[in-house]
Design an enzyme around this catalytic site. Sequence first.
Site, PDB file in Angstrom:
ATOM      1  N   ASP A   6      -7.468   3.993  -4.333  1.00 48.99           N
ATOM      2  CA  ASP A   6      -6.671   3.007  -3.598  1.00 48.99           C
ATOM      3  C   ASP A   6      -6.229   1.906  -4.550  1.00 48.99           C
ATOM      4  OD1 ASP A   6      -5.502   1.306  -1.778  1.00 48.99           O
ATOM      5  OD2 ASP A   6      -7.168   1.345  -0.356  1.00 48.99           O
TER       6      ASP A   6
ATOM      7  N   CYS B 284       0.787  -1.236   0.000  1.00 47.12           N
ATOM      8  CA  CYS B 284       0.000   0.000   0.000  1.00 47.12           C
ATOM      9  C   CYS B 284       0.813   1.277   0.000  1.00 47.12           C
ATOM     10  CB  CYS B 284      -0.997  -0.003   1.143  1.00 47.12           C
ATOM     11  SG  CYS B 284      -0.285   0.118   2.806  1.00 47.12           S
TER      12      CYS B 284
ATOM     13  N   HIS C 254      -2.529   1.142   6.883  1.00 46.10           N
ATOM     14  CA  HIS C 254      -2.797   1.210   5.443  1.00 46.10           C
ATOM     15  C   HIS C 254      -2.807   2.672   5.021  1.00 46.10           C
ATOM     16  CE1 HIS C 254      -4.364   0.204   1.524  1.00 46.10           C
ATOM     17  NE2 HIS C 254      -5.440   0.945   1.713  1.00 46.10           N
TER      18      HIS C 254
END
Length: 270
Positions: free
Chosen positions: A124, A70, A108
């Site tokens: 994302d 991430c 995250h």
Amino acid sequence: MDHRRTDAYLHRIGAARPAAPTSDALRALHLAHLRAVPFENLSVHLGEEIVLDPDALVAKLVDRGRGGFCYELNGAFGALLDALGFEVTPLQARVPGGDGRLGIPYDHMALRVRTADGATWLADVGFGTHTHYPLAYEERGEQRDPDGVFRIEDGAAGTVDGAADTDFLVLRDGDPQYLLEQRPRALRDFEAGAWYHRTSPASHFTRSLVCSRLTEDGRITLSGHTLTTTVGGRRTRTELPTDAAVLEVYDQHFGIVLDRLPPEPNPAEV
């Protein structure tokens, strides 16, 4: 990033330079990134440093043909979007574990993106199996995506332990994906989270090995010697017989050229 570097990144993901930083352009870039750049944690097992610096992240994806997880993927994508004129804000999120408890702070990283047409999106490209397209940040109804029905809920306090009234809960098909804080963050704020996930025996990244990419008709995932292809919702698993076969899959399906395989973790030993 300068113009040349931005063009190199766009070439990496097979996308044209958008005429303007619009919502349609963001959607196209988001999907192109997911299809071209794998979600992978190979650096964790190869003993490679993970440097949360935009130039270093872009170099990893563009020059070395790699992916990441991430912080790396959304960090690099945020740099690309910024260079193209989008307004980008990193946000921190915490991911519920199997027991429902939230993960660490800065577990995250996702992106709030504002476009030239006045819209705000939750982008994302670094959560593995997630949305194909950005979610409308201010929409509180169901948002249908090829990978499920998503929803953003306000005021998750009482719904998820430790949540604040200003947090957002992102759900997929009714299941919580992560609790998102709205306070703006900087890339350097995630360094402790990246260190934890690279080193802690409790991190799922030290306990697993994964390389996964969205395809036009599904997804392809390599975990150790197991290759999983998903087409139309149907999964097929293939056990690769040799290390050479695994290296070939990394190259042919993910564009990753390795001179050695990352060691496969044994969860009982980490």
